[in-house]
Design a protein around this motif. Structure first.
Motif, short mmCIF file in Angstrom:
data_model
loop_
_atom_site.label_atom_id
_atom_site.label_comp_id
_atom_site.label_asym_id
_atom_site.label_seq_id
_atom_site.Cartn_x
_atom_site.Cartn_y
_atom_site.Cartn_z
N GLU A 198 0.87 -1.18 0.00
CA GLU A 198 0.00 0.00 0.00
C GLU A 198 0.90 1.23 0.00
O GLU A 198 1.90 1.26 0.75
N ASN A 199 0.57 2.23 -0.77
CA ASN A 199 1.41 3.43 -0.88
C ASN A 199 2.90 3.07 -0.98
O ASN A 199 3.70 3.44 -0.11
N PRO A 200 3.29 2.36 -2.02
CA PRO A 200 4.66 1.81 -2.05
C PRO A 200 5.77 2.85 -2.03
O PRO A 200 6.87 2.54 -1.58
N THR A 201 5.49 4.08 -2.47
CA THR A 201 6.58 5.06 -2.48
C THR A 201 6.63 5.87 -1.19
O THR A 201 7.43 6.81 -1.06
N LYS A 202 5.75 5.51 -0.24
CA LYS A 202 5.77 6.24 1.04
C LYS A 202 6.70 5.50 2.01
O LYS A 202 6.57 4.29 2.21
N PHE A 203 7.60 6.24 2.62
CA PHE A 203 8.51 5.65 3.61
C PHE A 203 7.75 5.52 4.92
O PHE A 203 7.45 6.51 5.59
N ASP A 204 7.41 4.30 5.26
CA ASP A 204 6.54 4.09 6.43
C ASP A 204 6.97 2.81 7.17
O ASP A 204 6.43 1.73 6.96
N PRO A 205 7.97 2.97 8.07
CA PRO A 205 8.50 1.77 8.76
C PRO A 205 7.44 1.01 9.53
O PRO A 205 7.59 -0.21 9.73
N SER A 206 6.37 1.68 9.95
CA SER A 206 5.39 0.99 10.80
C SER A 206 4.72 -0.17 10.06
O SER A 206 4.14 -1.05 10.69
N ARG A 207 4.84 -0.21 8.73
CA ARG A 207 4.25 -1.34 8.01
C ARG A 207 4.95 -2.66 8.40
O ARG A 207 4.43 -3.73 8.18
N PHE A 208 6.17 -2.55 8.94
CA PHE A 208 6.89 -3.77 9.35
C PHE A 208 6.72 -4.10 10.84
O PHE A 208 7.23 -5.10 11.31
N LEU A 209 6.02 -3.21 11.59
CA LEU A 209 5.81 -3.50 13.01
C LEU A 209 4.73 -4.57 13.11
O LEU A 209 3.74 -4.53 12.36
N ASN A 210 4.89 -5.48 14.03
CA ASN A 210 3.94 -6.59 14.20
C ASN A 210 3.65 -7.32 12.89
O ASN A 210 2.53 -7.74 12.64
N SER A 211 4.66 -7.39 12.05
CA SER A 211 4.49 -8.10 10.79
C SER A 211 5.53 -9.22 10.72
O SER A 211 6.68 -9.02 11.10
N PRO A 212 5.14 -10.39 10.23
CA PRO A 212 6.12 -11.48 10.15
C PRO A 212 7.10 -11.30 8.97
O PRO A 212 8.09 -12.04 8.86
N VAL A 213 6.85 -10.30 8.11
CA VAL A 213 7.66 -10.16 6.89
C VAL A 213 9.08 -9.69 7.23
O VAL A 213 9.26 -8.68 7.91
N ASP A 214 10.07 -10.45 6.79
CA ASP A 214 11.45 -9.98 6.97
C ASP A 214 12.10 -9.79 5.61
O ASP A 214 11.46 -9.98 4.57
N VAL A 215 13.38 -9.37 5.63
CA VAL A 215 14.05 -9.05 4.36
C VAL A 215 15.12 -10.10 4.04
O VAL A 215 16.03 -9.84 3.27
N LYS A 216 14.99 -11.28 4.66
CA LYS A 216 16.08 -12.25 4.57
C LYS A 216 15.90 -13.31 3.49
O LYS A 216 16.54 -14.36 3.53
N GLY A 217 14.96 -13.07 2.58
CA GLY A 217 14.81 -14.00 1.47
C GLY A 217 13.75 -15.06 1.72
O GLY A 217 13.63 -16.01 0.93
N HIS A 218 12.98 -14.91 2.81
CA HIS A 218 11.88 -15.85 3.04
C HIS A 218 10.58 -15.31 2.50
O HIS A 218 9.64 -16.04 2.23
N HIS A 219 10.49 -14.00 2.41
CA HIS A 219 9.25 -13.35 1.95
C HIS A 219 9.55 -12.67 0.63
O HIS A 219 10.34 -11.71 0.60
N PHE A 220 8.91 -13.16 -0.42
CA PHE A 220 9.34 -12.74 -1.75
C PHE A 220 8.83 -11.35 -2.14
O PHE A 220 9.19 -10.85 -3.20
N GLU A 221 8.04 -10.72 -1.26
CA GLU A 221 7.58 -9.36 -1.58
C GLU A 221 8.65 -8.31 -1.28
O GLU A 221 8.49 -7.14 -1.61
N VAL A 222 9.74 -8.72 -0.60
CA VAL A 222 10.83 -7.78 -0.36
C VAL A 222 12.13 -8.60 -0.31
O VAL A 222 12.32 -9.43 0.57
N LEU A 223 13.00 -8.37 -1.30
CA LEU A 223 14.15 -9.27 -1.49
C LEU A 223 15.48 -8.52 -1.67
O LEU A 223 16.20 -8.77 -2.64
N PRO A 224 15.82 -7.61 -0.76
CA PRO A 224 17.04 -6.82 -1.02
C PRO A 224 18.30 -7.66 -1.11
O PRO A 224 19.28 -7.24 -1.73
#
Ligand code: HEM
Length: 516
Positions: free
Chosen positions: A409-435
């Motif tokens: 949602e609002n992908p160009t908005k910098f909003d860290p709270s979207r990751f609070l209480n969320s199981p999504v991490d950036v370690k390659g387990h969740h394919f919606e964010v794969l840095p």
């Protein structure tokens, strides 16, 4: 490690003589024959119309390739087929298709394409980054993850990371105290250059070895895009001069590291060396790696690590300065959890939930290796119903995935709270964010990178006040990107940095605060 400066060919084309154009026409016929041999029947992914000879090369010519590829994906869908000169490339831009390439069919797509860069700088892919999927890959990947970058090894460099970060912070505070601006990009790159060269060679690239410093600087700032890679028939002509430049740089690097290794072996035989172990010592102790492999593996560490982490930190600070409310919330967190009587230490980082969310949000919006490192299919495969022949390059647009409006949602908005209480991490387990990518070619230094990025951001915002240039507001900070080995800010970030905590805190941390 990205497709860069696509302007070369057309600029060259316009200045060439009639004979050269005639030669090109001839080459184009050869190219057609070449493609004809390579083309196998099947249903290809869609793509924009291709030009004769150069295919889609011109499309990536203007602007930043990851942006252009986002636009192409908007029009043609999440999987496209491009002909960059003689090279066929499939680009995927959705989390579902990234999962298909990096997980479900990882065994087919986990190789690397052969190419000029791997040949000239990495001894024909004898390193890890450019190694095809072979025994060298398996051995070096295992060695790097269990020896060079194991958790134990990362821990063993904790004091070094602390020393260099505090040195950076303090030199910025001294500049601020003297009312001078700090160029944050330069400061961060300097810190990570020192960290890399001290981890590898026990020497500070900046202070102790100008030659090493210069070569690393040239290697990281060089255009890694080589026109001839896409037009192999032009390779002998080296019209762009890139081949010669890369070859010279590669030779200079190998020569320099040779002398470092010779000195190290001499020290060892004189049993002078009872100092702490660096990564060169670790590699030299491995009998199954040749000297050449040692040198190119060290180069992987330099090029993989030199720019990516500092660029990520600068993007985080950029967004924090653009969002004073988020900056304030982030600063309050360590004040509450740790207090203002001591500095943040690495052990504190896991307690700082909002900080971790800021790191993830930064990597979602700015996965600095925007197009990953190209993958290469070892056999024919079907993806999303399309036929992908063996030996096809595949790029995953990590930038597009992190900003996919179908997922975020609002992908160009910098909003860290979207990751609070969320199981999504950036370690390659969740394919919606794969840095860091995913699967067997996932970034081998992910844990080190996440630690360094979080530690730097936490220290900067807790130990320092960061002010914008006089007359600026948060609305004046731009997010223009430029492409090197990673995506960095196009414009410098000049800031007034001052100490935020009582001087006693810095003194107790071992800093000489007499001047302030
Ligand atoms: C924020 C920092 C970093 C980011 C975002 C990042 C991202 C990536 C990505 C996207 C890849 C390619 C994955 C793929 O092929 O699918 C990669 C590979 C790699 N990275 Fe990193 N990286 C970072 C830091 C580092 C550091 C600090 C080092 C070294 C000290 C490093 C070393 C490597 C190596 C050696 C590979 C190749 C792995 C292989 O081919 O098996 N990276 N990285």
């Amino acid at each position: 490690m990205q497709v860069r400066d696509m302007g070369g060919l057309l600029a060259v084309l316009t200045s060439w003589s009639v004979q050269t154009i005639a030669a090109l026409v001839f080459l184009s016929i050869l190219l057609k024959v070449f493609r004809g041999i390579r083309n196998t029947p099947g249903r290809r992914p869609p793509g924009p119309p291709a030009w004769p000879l150069i295919g889609h090369y011109h499309l990536l010519r203007s602007g930043l390739p990851h942006h252009t590829l986002c636009k192409i994906a908007e029009k043609y869908g999440p999987i496209v087929w491009l002909e960059l000169g003689a090279v066929s490339v499939v680009v995927v831009s959705s989390s579902d298709l990234a999962r298909e390439i990096l997980k479900t069919q990882d065994h087919i797509f986990a190789s690397r394409p052969p190419g000029i860069l791997g040949d000239l700088l990495f001894a024909e892919g004898q390193d890890l980054i450019f190694s095809p999927l072979n025994e060298n890959f398996r051995l070096s990947r295992k060695m790097v993850s269990t020896e060079l970058l194991s958790q134990q090894r990362i821990d063993s460099f904790q004091n070094l990371r602390r020393e260099l970060l505090l040195r950076t912070i303090w030199s910025a505070c001294e500049e601020g105290h003297a009312n001078r601006y700090t160029n944050l990009c330069d400061k961060m790159h300097e810190q990570f250059m020192s960290l890399t060269t001290r981890m590898l060679f026990r020497m500070d690239g900046r202070a102790q070895n100008k030659d090493l410093n210069d070569i690393i600087h040239d290697l990281t700032r060089t255009g890694w895009f080589v026109t001839e890679e896409y037009f192999p028939l032009l390779k002998p002509l080296d019209l762009s001069g890139q081949i010669k430049r890369l070859k010279n740089l590669g030779e200079k690097y190998l020569h320099l590291v040779d002398s470092i290794i010779d000195n190290r072996l001499k020290e060892k035989s004189n049993s002078k060396s009872n100092t702490e172990e660096d990564l060169l010592d670790v590699l030299l102790a491995m009998s199954n790696f040749s000297r050449l492999q040692v040198k190119v593996l060290l180069l992987d560490m330099i090029l993989g690590g030199g720019e990516t982490s500092p660029d990520t930190i600068v993007w985080a600070i950029t967004e924090l300065l653009r969002h004073p409310d988020i900056m304030e919330r982030l600063q309050n967190e360590p004040d509450d959890v740790i207090g203002k009587e001591r500095l943040v230490e690495e052990e504190d980082l896991n307690k700082l939930e909002y900080l971790q969310a800021v790191v993830k949000e930064t990597l979602r919006m700015y996965p600095v290796v925007v197009l990953g490192v190209p993958h290469f299919s070892t056999e024919a495969a079907k993806v999303a119903g399309y036929d992908i022949p063996a030996k096809t390059r595949v790029m995953v647009n990590l930038y597009a995935i992190g900003r996919d409006p179908k997922v975020w949602e609002n992908p160009t908005k910098f909003d860290p709270s979207r990751f609070l209480n969320s199981p999504v991490d950036v370690k390659g387990h969740h394919f919606e964010v794969l840095p860091f990518g995913a699967g067997r070619r996932k970034c081998v230094a992910m844990n080190l990178a996440l630690l360094s990025v979080a530690y730097n951001i936490a220290q900067l915002i807790h130990a320092c006040t960061i002010s914008l240039p006089e007359g600026w507001t948060h609305l004046d900070i731009d997010v223009e990107e430029s492409l090197g080995t990673s995506v960095r800010r196009q414009n410098p970030l000049n800031l007034l940095i001052n100490r935020r905590l009582p001087s006693d805190v810095y003194r107790r941390a071992g800093l000489n605060v007499s001047g302030q």
